[in-house]
Motif scaffolding. Structure first.
Motif, PDB file in Angstrom:
ATOM      1  N   THR A  45       6.432   0.205   2.280  1.00  9.25           N
ATOM      2  CA  THR A  45       6.352  -0.294   3.651  1.00  9.25           C
ATOM      3  C   THR A  45       4.910  -0.526   4.074  1.00  9.25           C
ATOM      4  N   VAL A  46       4.030   0.380   3.712  1.00 17.66           N
ATOM      5  CA  VAL A  46       2.618   0.247   4.081  1.00 17.66           C
ATOM      6  C   VAL A  46       2.021  -1.034   3.507  1.00 17.66           C
ATOM      7  N   PHE A  47       2.439  -1.426   2.306  1.00 19.54           N
ATOM      8  CA  PHE A  47       1.817  -2.556   1.638  1.00 19.54           C
ATOM      9  C   PHE A  47       2.630  -3.843   1.676  1.00 19.54           C
ATOM     10  N   GLU A  48       3.702  -3.876   2.448  1.00 24.39           N
ATOM     11  CA  GLU A  48       4.437  -5.138   2.571  1.00 24.39           C
ATOM     12  C   GLU A  48       3.829  -5.997   3.673  1.00 24.39           C
ATOM     13  N   THR A  49       4.137  -7.264   3.661  1.00 25.25           N
ATOM     14  CA  THR A  49       3.628  -8.199   4.656  1.00 25.25           C
ATOM     15  C   THR A  49       4.236  -7.876   6.018  1.00 25.25           C
ATOM     16  N   THR A  50       3.469  -8.036   7.074  1.00 22.52           N
ATOM     17  CA  THR A  50       3.950  -7.756   8.423  1.00 22.52           C
ATOM     18  C   THR A  50       4.931  -8.828   8.880  1.00 22.52           C
ATOM     19  N   ALA A  51       5.631  -8.564   9.964  1.00 22.71           N
ATOM     20  CA  ALA A  51       6.603  -9.524  10.505  1.00 22.71           C
ATOM     21  C   ALA A  51       5.932 -10.850  10.868  1.00 22.71           C
ATOM     22  N   SER A  52       4.664 -10.811  11.252  1.00 16.76           N
ATOM     23  CA  SER A  52       3.937 -12.034  11.608  1.00 16.76           C
ATOM     24  C   SER A  52       3.452 -12.798  10.379  1.00 16.76           C
ATOM     25  N   GLY A  53       3.651 -12.195   9.196  1.00 12.53           N
ATOM     26  CA  GLY A  53       3.209 -12.849   7.970  1.00 12.53           C
ATOM     27  C   GLY A  53       1.810 -12.457   7.546  1.00 12.53           C
ATOM     28  N   ARG A  54       1.131 -11.703   8.374  1.00 12.10           N
ATOM     29  CA  ARG A  54      -0.223 -11.254   8.036  1.00 12.10           C
ATOM     30  C   ARG A  54      -0.158  -9.972   7.231  1.00 12.10           C
ATOM     31  N   ARG A  55      -1.068  -9.834   6.299  1.00  9.31           N
ATOM     32  CA  ARG A  55      -1.117  -8.621   5.489  1.00  9.31           C
ATOM     33  C   ARG A  55      -1.786  -7.505   6.267  1.00  9.31           C
ATOM     34  N   ARG A  56      -1.413  -6.311   5.908  1.00 14.68           N
ATOM     35  CA  ARG A  56      -2.042  -5.121   6.489  1.00 14.68           C
ATOM     36  C   ARG A  56      -3.389  -4.885   5.804  1.00 14.68           C
ATOM     37  N   SER A  57      -4.169  -3.971   6.341  1.00 13.35           N
ATOM     38  CA  SER A  57      -5.429  -3.599   5.700  1.00 13.35           C
ATOM     39  C   SER A  57      -5.495  -2.084   5.620  1.00 13.35           C
ATOM     40  N   GLY A  58      -6.333  -1.582   4.736  1.00 18.28           N
ATOM     41  CA  GLY A  58      -6.502  -0.147   4.598  1.00 18.28           C
ATOM     42  C   GLY A  58      -6.351   0.294   3.159  1.00 18.28           C
ATOM     43  N   THR A  59      -6.363   1.612   2.969  1.00 21.69           N
ATOM     44  CA  THR A  59      -6.222   2.191   1.642  1.00 21.69           C
ATOM     45  C   THR A  59      -5.325   3.421   1.705  1.00 21.69           C
ATOM     46  N   VAL A  60      -4.745   3.739   0.577  1.00 20.43           N
ATOM     47  CA  VAL A  60      -3.973   4.967   0.402  1.00 20.43           C
ATOM     48  C   VAL A  60      -4.457   5.593  -0.896  1.00 20.43           C
ATOM     49  N   GLU A  61      -4.715   6.897  -0.860  1.00 25.40           N
ATOM     50  CA  GLU A  61      -5.130   7.623  -2.057  1.00 25.40           C
ATOM     51  C   GLU A  61      -4.268   8.862  -2.204  1.00 25.40           C
ATOM     52  N   PHE A  62      -3.889   9.167  -3.439  1.00 30.57           N
ATOM     53  CA  PHE A  62      -3.123  10.378  -3.712  1.00 30.57           C
ATOM     54  C   PHE A  62      -3.220  10.682  -5.204  1.00 30.57           C
ATOM     55  N   THR A  63      -2.789  11.874  -5.580  1.00 33.14           N
ATOM     56  CA  THR A  63      -2.783  12.289  -6.980  1.00 33.14           C
ATOM     57  C   THR A  63      -1.357  12.223  -7.497  1.00 33.14           C
ATOM     58  N   TYR A  64      -1.204  11.639  -8.689  1.00 35.13           N
ATOM     59  CA  TYR A  64       0.108  11.553  -9.327  1.00 35.13           C
ATOM     60  C   TYR A  64      -0.054  11.792 -10.819  1.00 35.13           C
ATOM     61  N   ALA A  65       0.692  12.738 -11.336  1.00 31.39           N
ATOM     62  CA  ALA A  65       0.693  13.052 -12.773  1.00 31.39           C
ATOM     63  C   ALA A  65      -0.722  13.281 -13.301  1.00 31.39           C
ATOM     64  N   GLY A  66      -1.546  13.934 -12.494  1.00 32.12           N
ATOM     65  CA  GLY A  66      -2.910  14.249 -12.916  1.00 32.12           C
ATOM     66  C   GLY A  66      -3.908  13.119 -12.781  1.00 32.12           C
ATOM     67  N   HIS A  67      -3.511  12.017 -12.175  1.00 34.31           N
ATOM     68  CA  HIS A  67      -4.390  10.864 -11.998  1.00 34.31           C
ATOM     69  C   HIS A  67      -4.616  10.599 -10.509  1.00 34.31           C
ATOM     70  N   GLN A  68      -5.836  10.205 -10.182  1.00 35.70           N
ATOM     71  CA  GLN A  68      -6.150   9.807  -8.811  1.00 35.70           C
ATOM     72  C   GLN A  68      -5.731   8.353  -8.644  1.00 35.70           C
ATOM     73  N   ILE A  69      -4.892   8.073  -7.660  1.00 31.82           N
ATOM     74  CA  ILE A  69      -4.391   6.736  -7.391  1.00 31.82           C
ATOM     75  C   ILE A  69      -5.054   6.216  -6.122  1.00 31.82           C
ATOM     76  N   HIS A  70      -5.570   5.006  -6.172  1.00 33.33           N
ATOM     77  CA  HIS A  70      -6.217   4.366  -5.026  1.00 33.33           C
ATOM     78  C   HIS A  70      -5.574   2.993  -4.871  1.00 33.33           C
ATOM     79  N   ILE A  71      -4.970   2.756  -3.717  1.00 32.25           N
ATOM     80  CA  ILE A  71      -4.316   1.474  -3.457  1.00 32.25           C
ATOM     81  C   ILE A  71      -4.983   0.854  -2.235  1.00 32.25           C
ATOM     82  N   SER A  72      -5.420  -0.377  -2.381  1.00 31.17           N
ATOM     83  CA  SER A  72      -6.105  -1.055  -1.283  1.00 31.17           C
ATOM     84  C   SER A  72      -5.814  -2.550  -1.354  1.00 31.17           C
ATOM     85  N   PHE A  73      -6.481  -3.294  -0.515  1.00 33.26           N
ATOM     86  CA  PHE A  73      -6.352  -4.748  -0.484  1.00 33.26           C
ATOM     87  C   PHE A  73      -7.657  -5.365  -0.932  1.00 33.26           C
ATOM     88  N   ASP A  74      -7.583  -6.431  -1.739  1.00 34.62           N
ATOM     89  CA  ASP A  74      -8.810  -7.126  -2.116  1.00 34.62           C
ATOM     90  C   ASP A  74      -9.163  -8.149  -1.045  1.00 34.62           C
TER      91      ASP A  74
END
Length: 84
Positions: A45-74
């Motif tokens: 939900t955080v990374f899907e396109t908004t109802a207006s068609g515009r993309r969201r901005s920001g980052t999400v970081e968390f640890t999964y299976a011993g790896h640091q995950i960083h998700i953002s927008f280019d």
């Protein structure tokens, strides 16, 4: 080793699991459930396109299976998953 995934063919949570599996040299089903680290539906939900068609901005970081995950927008608004 760091792996950056900029492919936009799968849901962001699938990109996390398949990326970690690739780094680990294993199958995705061999990894712990992603929901032990983060809610996959909320992540999508955080990374899907908004109802207006515009993309969201920001980052999400968390640890999964011993790896640091960083998700953002280019700069073009595409979602980029980086696994450390």
């Amino acid at each position: 080793m760091v792996q950056t995934l900029a492919v936009d063919t799968d849901e962001v949570y699938e990109r996390v699991v398949t990326g970690v599996a690739a780094l680990e040299g294993t199958e995705p089903v061999e990894l712990p459930p992603l929901f032990d680290a983060i809610d996959p539906d909320a992540l999508a939900t955080v990374f899907e396109t908004t109802a207006s068609g515009r993309r969201r901005s920001g980052t999400v970081e968390f640890t999964y299976a011993g790896h640091q995950i960083h998700i953002s927008f280019d700069e073009t608004g595409d979602t980029v998953v980086t696994i450390d």
